[in-house]
Write an enzyme that holds these catalytic residues in place. Structure first.
Site, PDB file in Angstrom:
ATOM      1  N   THR A 160       0.845  -1.193   0.000  1.00 52.46           N
ATOM      2  CA  THR A 160       0.000   0.000   0.000  1.00 52.46           C
ATOM      3  C   THR A 160       0.877   1.238   0.000  1.00 52.46           C
ATOM      4  OG1 THR A 160      -1.745  -1.150   1.212  1.00 52.46           O
ATOM      5  CG2 THR A 160      -1.787   1.246   1.284  1.00 52.46           C
ATOM      6  N   GLY A 341     -31.691  -3.617  -7.322  1.00 51.52           N
ATOM      7  CA  GLY A 341     -30.968  -3.238  -8.533  1.00 51.52           C
ATOM      8  C   GLY A 341     -30.157  -1.972  -8.358  1.00 51.52           C
ATOM      9  N   GLU A 364      -3.238  -7.441   6.171  1.00 44.19           N
ATOM     10  CA  GLU A 364      -2.725  -7.599   7.536  1.00 44.19           C
ATOM     11  C   GLU A 364      -2.929  -9.030   8.049  1.00 44.19           C
ATOM     12  OE1 GLU A 364      -1.038  -5.223   8.225  1.00 44.19           O
ATOM     13  OE2 GLU A 364      -1.985  -3.271   8.072  1.00 44.19           O
TER      14      GLU A 364
END
Length: 384
Positions: A160, A341, A364
């Site tokens: 990340t 929907g 993690e």
């Protein structure tokens, strides 16, 4: 709706009010557009840093806010409800700062933490590799000791902030002695030999870059070592205990956002002459969602208080991460179902929440690994 929180001090209440104000002005309004465009909101983290939010659980002497973990995690939860990429990004940054704060020398803390905690720098945490994810002790990236420091070669994966961070907290092998041969390093962005893969094309969290981080003959001075040689695996696991609580808080935040969207829709949508919230099939689903969110929040806060009391909490952190992220996946899936929907299209945010929830069961430490951590702790307890 605003979550009712029991906070330890008046200052903590003021902090949460500040966070909600920032989310309303700087975070939530741009989340959908930036996710769609895959834009990383680097300037948002600068804003958070200037507001004192990038160093919440760390000491004031180096620019932190000295907040209890139970307060810090509730900030994470609020941010994740507004935009997961920001909430999770703060959690990852806090994780990346931990080795310096907990294991660095006085000189390292003085040199690095003010910029880490003040918003000038954003961090990334480099543990996983292409062939070593859940089996972290099997990592192969090497930091070969020499007369003037270390030479690093290898590849980290699923990082990340990869390519966007200002520093990288690296776990690398300094000897062949299994988990005892891993050491921890601070690597500034821009170091020669450091490069990055293309951002992964992900199901969700598209505005948060995830990429390989490559080390090709990267030279690090001796001052880059955090803690002692061979201490890296223990540092990594200690950091991940806190990081798992951050992911649990993120999961509760995303679930809360999905629940609020579903409840608001169900109170407005009418079928067969009645609001759909008044039908038991929908109303009971919402009741279950509210109960599961409250239980997950109570669990992660209970574990945070253990941490704040300096009591062992690793196994309970695994429980919190496991329960909260499984809960989040179910709640976001049910939220899509409530909207029918409309839940499946990008005009409403619940489809994004559902896509985001999935990654929380993986990062993690996968939830299968969390179950392994918990079951091994139970086995040790039974032997005792």
């Amino acid at each position: 709706m605003t979550v009712e929180r029991v906070l330890p001090t008046g200052d903590a209440h003021d902090l949460l009010d500040l966070v909600r104000d920032l989310i309303g002005k700087e975070v939530a309004p741009r989340a959908a557009a930036d996710e769609s465009a895959e834009r990383f909101p680097r300037e948002v983290f600068t804003t958070l840093g200037r507001a004192g939010l990038l160093g919440l659980p760390y000491p004031e002497e180096h620019g932190g806010a000295a907040q209890p973990y139970e307060v810090y995690l509730q900030v994470i939860e609020e941010l994740a409800a507004g935009w997961l990429a920001v909430g999770l990004g703060l959690s990852v940054h806090t994780l990346s700062c931990f080795p310096v704060a907990a294991y660095g020398t006085a000189e390292q803390r003085a040199a690095l933490l003010p910029r880490m905690l003040g918003g000038e720098w954003l961090g990334a945490y480099c543990l996983s590799e292409p062939q070593s994810g859940s089996d972290a002790a099997a990592l192969a990236t090497r930091a070969v000791p020499g007369e003037d420091g270390y030479t690093v070669d290898g590849v980290k994966a699923w990082i990340t902030h990869g390519g966007a961070a200002d520093f990288y907290t690296l776990m690398a092998r300094t000897s062949a002695d299994g988990a005892r041969g891993i050491s921890c390093f601070h690597v500034p962005a821009g170091t020669e030999g450091l490069s990055f893969g293309a951002p992964e094309r992900k199901m969700g969290m598209r505005s948060s870059p995830t990429a390989q981080v490559r080390f090709d003959g990267v030279r690090l001075g001796p001052e880059a070592l955090l803690g002692a040689e061979g201490e890296g695996f223990r540092i990594a696991m200690a950091a991940l205990d806190g990081g798992r609580l951050g992911i649990a808080a993120c999961a509760v935040g995303v679930a809360q956002a999905a629940f609020e969207a579903a409840t608001a829709y169900a109170a407005e949508r009418r079928q067969f002459g009645s609001r759909i919230i008044d039908f038991q099939g929908v109303g009971f689903m919402l009741a279950d969602m509210a109960t599961q969110i409250a239980a997950a929040r109570a669990l992660y806060l209970d574990v945070a208080r253990l941490r704040d009391a300096s009591r062992p909490y690793g196994t309970r952190a695994a429980m919190a991460k496991l329960f909260a992220t499984d809960m989040c996946m179910k709640v976001t899936t049910d939220a899509v179902q409530v909207l029918g929907g409309y839940g499946y299209v990008e005009d409403f945010p619940v489809e994004r929440y559902m896509r985001e929830a999935k990654v929380l069961q993986i990062v993690e430490g996968t939830n299968q690994v969390q179950r392994l951590v918990i079951s091994r702790a139970l086995a040790r307890s039974d032997r005792a």
